[in-house]
Design a protein around this motif. Structure first.
Motif, PDB file in Angstrom:
ATOM      1  N   ALA A  46      61.935  -7.315  -1.245  1.00 24.53           N
ATOM      2  CA  ALA A  46      61.236  -8.523  -1.664  1.00 24.53           C
ATOM      3  C   ALA A  46      62.271  -9.552  -2.105  1.00 24.53           C
ATOM      4  CB  ALA A  46      60.289  -8.207  -2.810  1.00 24.53           C
ATOM      5  N   ILE A  47      62.140 -10.761  -1.595  1.00 26.72           N
ATOM      6  CA  ILE A  47      63.053 -11.849  -1.954  1.00 26.72           C
ATOM      7  C   ILE A  47      62.217 -13.064  -2.349  1.00 26.72           C
ATOM      8  CG2 ILE A  47      64.913 -11.034  -0.451  1.00 26.72           C
ATOM      9  CD1 ILE A  47      64.112 -13.202   1.564  1.00 26.72           C
ATOM     10  N   ALA A  48      62.869 -14.039  -2.940  1.00 27.55           N
ATOM     11  CA  ALA A  48      62.157 -15.234  -3.380  1.00 27.55           C
ATOM     12  C   ALA A  48      61.646 -16.037  -2.181  1.00 27.55           C
ATOM     13  CB  ALA A  48      63.070 -16.099  -4.234  1.00 27.55           C
ATOM     14  N   TYR A  49      60.473 -16.604  -2.344  1.00 25.96           N
ATOM     15  CA  TYR A  49      59.960 -17.535  -1.338  1.00 25.96           C
ATOM     16  C   TYR A  49      60.788 -18.821  -1.422  1.00 25.96           C
ATOM     17  CZ  TYR A  49      56.611 -20.208   1.440  1.00 25.96           C
ATOM     18  OH  TYR A  49      56.029 -20.962   2.408  1.00 25.96           O
ATOM     19  N   PRO A  50      61.102 -19.447  -0.292  1.00 23.88           N
ATOM     20  CA  PRO A  50      61.970 -20.630  -0.329  1.00 23.88           C
ATOM     21  C   PRO A  50      61.359 -21.789  -1.108  1.00 23.88           C
ATOM     22  CG  PRO A  50      61.711 -19.812   1.922  1.00 23.88           C
ATOM     23  CD  PRO A  50      60.726 -19.073   1.077  1.00 23.88           C
ATOM     24  N   GLU A  51      62.228 -22.540  -1.763  1.00 29.85           N
ATOM     25  CA  GLU A  51      61.862 -23.796  -2.403  1.00 29.85           C
ATOM     26  C   GLU A  51      62.793 -24.882  -1.884  1.00 29.85           C
ATOM     27  OE1 GLU A  51      61.311 -23.623  -6.690  1.00 29.85           O
ATOM     28  OE2 GLU A  51      61.408 -21.435  -6.572  1.00 29.85           O
ATOM     29  N   PHE A  52      62.465 -26.124  -2.187  1.00 28.79           N
ATOM     30  CA  PHE A  52      63.292 -27.235  -1.717  1.00 28.79           C
ATOM     31  C   PHE A  52      64.440 -27.507  -2.692  1.00 28.79           C
ATOM     32  CE2 PHE A  52      59.187 -27.992   0.424  1.00 28.79           C
ATOM     33  CZ  PHE A  52      59.640 -27.891   1.734  1.00 28.79           C
ATOM     34  N   GLU A  53      65.065 -26.427  -3.101  1.00 27.19           N
ATOM     35  CA  GLU A  53      66.235 -26.477  -3.952  1.00 27.19           C
ATOM     36  C   GLU A  53      67.003 -25.181  -3.748  1.00 27.19           C
ATOM     37  OE1 GLU A  53      67.210 -26.169  -8.706  1.00 27.19           O
ATOM     38  OE2 GLU A  53      65.572 -27.487  -8.072  1.00 27.19           O
ATOM     39  N   LEU A  54      68.317 -25.270  -3.592  1.00 31.21           N
ATOM     40  CA  LEU A  54      69.132 -24.083  -3.373  1.00 31.21           C
ATOM     41  C   LEU A  54      69.376 -23.395  -4.711  1.00 31.21           C
ATOM     42  CD1 LEU A  54      70.422 -22.500  -1.128  1.00 31.21           C
ATOM     43  CD2 LEU A  54      72.477 -23.893  -1.334  1.00 31.21           C
ATOM     44  N   LYS A  55      68.875 -22.173  -4.818  1.00 31.48           N
ATOM     45  CA  LYS A  55      68.962 -21.422  -6.071  1.00 31.48           C
ATOM     46  C   LYS A  55      70.209 -20.531  -6.078  1.00 31.48           C
ATOM     47  CE  LYS A  55      64.789 -22.756  -7.458  1.00 31.48           C
ATOM     48  NZ  LYS A  55      64.541 -23.535  -8.692  1.00 31.48           N
ATOM     49  N   ASP A  56      70.588 -20.088  -7.263  1.00 29.68           N
ATOM     50  CA  ASP A  56      71.694 -19.147  -7.389  1.00 29.68           C
ATOM     51  C   ASP A  56      71.289 -17.809  -6.784  1.00 29.68           C
ATOM     52  OD1 ASP A  56      74.174 -18.184  -8.046  1.00 29.68           O
ATOM     53  OD2 ASP A  56      73.779 -18.028 -10.202  1.00 29.68           O
ATOM     54  N   GLY A  57      72.273 -17.080  -6.282  1.00 31.25           N
ATOM     55  CA  GLY A  57      72.017 -15.782  -5.684  1.00 31.25           C
ATOM     56  C   GLY A  57      73.279 -15.252  -5.038  1.00 31.25           C
ATOM     57  N   PRO A  58      73.237 -14.051  -4.477  1.00 26.57           N
ATOM     58  CA  PRO A  58      74.426 -13.457  -3.871  1.00 26.57           C
ATOM     59  C   PRO A  58      75.019 -14.341  -2.775  1.00 26.57           C
ATOM     60  CG  PRO A  58      72.704 -11.807  -4.122  1.00 26.57           C
ATOM     61  CD  PRO A  58      72.085 -13.128  -4.436  1.00 26.57           C
ATOM     62  N   GLY A  59      76.272 -14.702  -2.959  1.00 25.70           N
ATOM     63  CA  GLY A  59      76.976 -15.482  -1.958  1.00 25.70           C
ATOM     64  C   GLY A  59      76.781 -16.971  -2.025  1.00 25.70           C
TER      65      GLY A  59
END
Length: 407
Positions: free
Chosen positions: A19-32
């Motif tokens: 399960a991963i986050a649903y996309p939003e119109f903002e780049l969120k922090d995360g691996p890589g």
């Protein structure tokens, strides 16, 4: 928001569907994700429901532990899908459009984009020019081996298929437009393939097979594909290629048996930095083998197209120089023969519309040539394992059960 699942890298040899986050119109922090990209607003983006999303040989480099990819990275850069939401700054792309997503992420505004060099966009990766979905050191944009993915600069990046019903009938072919078909075509085009050319393509994986299809599309007289894998060579023969088994020795002798001379007009490297030696050295990794071999067997004044991936950092390399991307290339030979070299990411948008038209008008059957094989998203780990073992297939993930033949 709908739920979302994606394929993640969990360490050498391991991928998982999570399960991963649903996309939003903002780049969120995360691996890589590059820290300088965290919080970046993507009002110009679109959220795409993945209809088809492919496993690529480039993904395998990461999964084998041959890059610095972090654990948890969402994989996948070959995306075809339906637009389900658009940002407030999107003007032309509409909800419901069926689209191909070039694996290069490009802004359409920088000098390189305006010159058609979308593989080295200057504005999407804070570390260096060039970006891609789900790939190490490429800015950290989440990958597309998922149910839903964010595509920035949607009006610029997305290629809309003109007729949705027609496109779904040819969806496996069109799924190859995100990467391997334009990449193979780019390798041949930059190698100078034209009507009547003789061509040698090193590598019978999906990109090598796509290059072979492209060579015929460009009018080549003879297309020869070399590899160590007999099943992949057999796949190349299904659409008219001559083949060379490099486990039997250097390719020149077998090329001479085919052409009557040990050289070709055009050479294409569809292998990259995990190349193995030829003949008795076939079991040993020798990353410069393909490049040096191509310089030997390409005629003086010819050209090498190099879509095969080379990296600046390879933690799994067998010597310290190769770990830094430094290879023992016989540049003096290439210089003496006045050979031209074309390297780097394929600028997909330079070719994808034309190749789309070739598919839609039945000029080419790329899915059949690369043995495109749809599988459910949940079977991605097995697809990766089979592909790593040399399966003569191009695995296409089917996140929403929309592809015929997905088992």
């Amino acid at each position: 928001m709908p739920d979302n699942k994606g394929v993640t890298y969990q360490g050498p040899g391991t991928v998982e569907v999570e399960a991963i986050a649903y996309p939003e119109f903002e780049l969120k922090d995360g691996p890589g994700v590059n820290p300088a990209n965290v919080g970046r607003k993507v009002r110009h983006g679109a959220i795409v429901k993945a209809v088809a999303t492919n496993i690529c040989g480039s993904d395998q480099h990461m999964v084998r532990g041959r890059t610095t990819a972090p654990h948890g990275l969402i994989l996948g850069h070959e995306i075809t899908g339906e637009v389900v939401e658009v940002g407030p700054d999107v003007e032309f792309v509409k909800v419901g459009d069926l689209v191909s997503v070039p694996f290069n992420i490009a802004c359409g505004r920088c000098r390189n984009c305006k010159e058609g060099k979308t593989g080295v966009c200057e504005n999407v990766n804070p570390d260096r020019p060039g970006s891609a979905y789900g790939y190490v050191d490429m800015g950290g944009w989440p990958g597309g081996q998922a149910e839903y993915v964010l595509v920035p600069y949607a009006d610029w990046n997305l290629l809309k298929f003109p007729d949705k019903d027609q496109a779904m009938e040819k969806i496996l072919d069109l799924a190859m437009l995100a990467d391997i078909f334009p990449t193979g075509f780019h390798g041949c085009f930059t190698a100078g393939v034209k009507p009547g050319s003789t061509v040698y393509i090193a590598g019978a994986g999906p990109v090598g097979l796509a290059a072979a299809v492209s060579a015929f599309l460009l009018g080549a007289a003879v297309v020869i594909v070399g590899d160590l894998n007999k099943d992949r060579l057999a796949q190349a023969r299904t659409f008219g290629c001559e083949t060379v088994d490099v486990s039997q020795g250097e390719p020149q002798d077998q090329i001479e048996q085919i052409l009557g001379e040990p050289e070709v007009d055009c050479g294409v490297d569809a292998v990259g930095f995990e190349a193995h030696g030829h003949g008795a050295q076939a079991g040993t990794e020798q990353p410069a083998t393909v490049l040096n071999s191509l310089m030997d067997l390409t005629r003086a004044g010819g050209a090498l197209g190099i879509p095969g991936l080379y990296v600046t950092g390879d933690p799994g390399a067998h010597d310290e120089a190769a770990k830094q991307g430094s290879l023992s290339i016989r540049l003096g030979l290439g210089w003496a023969k006045s050979l031209s070299f074309a390297t780097g990411q394929c600028p997909v948008m330079r070719y994808n519309r034309q190749l789309m038209m070739a598919i839609l008008n039945d000029r080419v059957q790329i899915a059949k040539a690369v043995n495109a094989t749809p599988i459910p998203l949940d079977q991605a780990p097995q697809g990766y394992a089979d592909f790593d073992q040399g399966a003569a297939r191009k695995y296409v993930l089917d996140p929403h059960g929309m592809l015929a033949g997905s088992r």
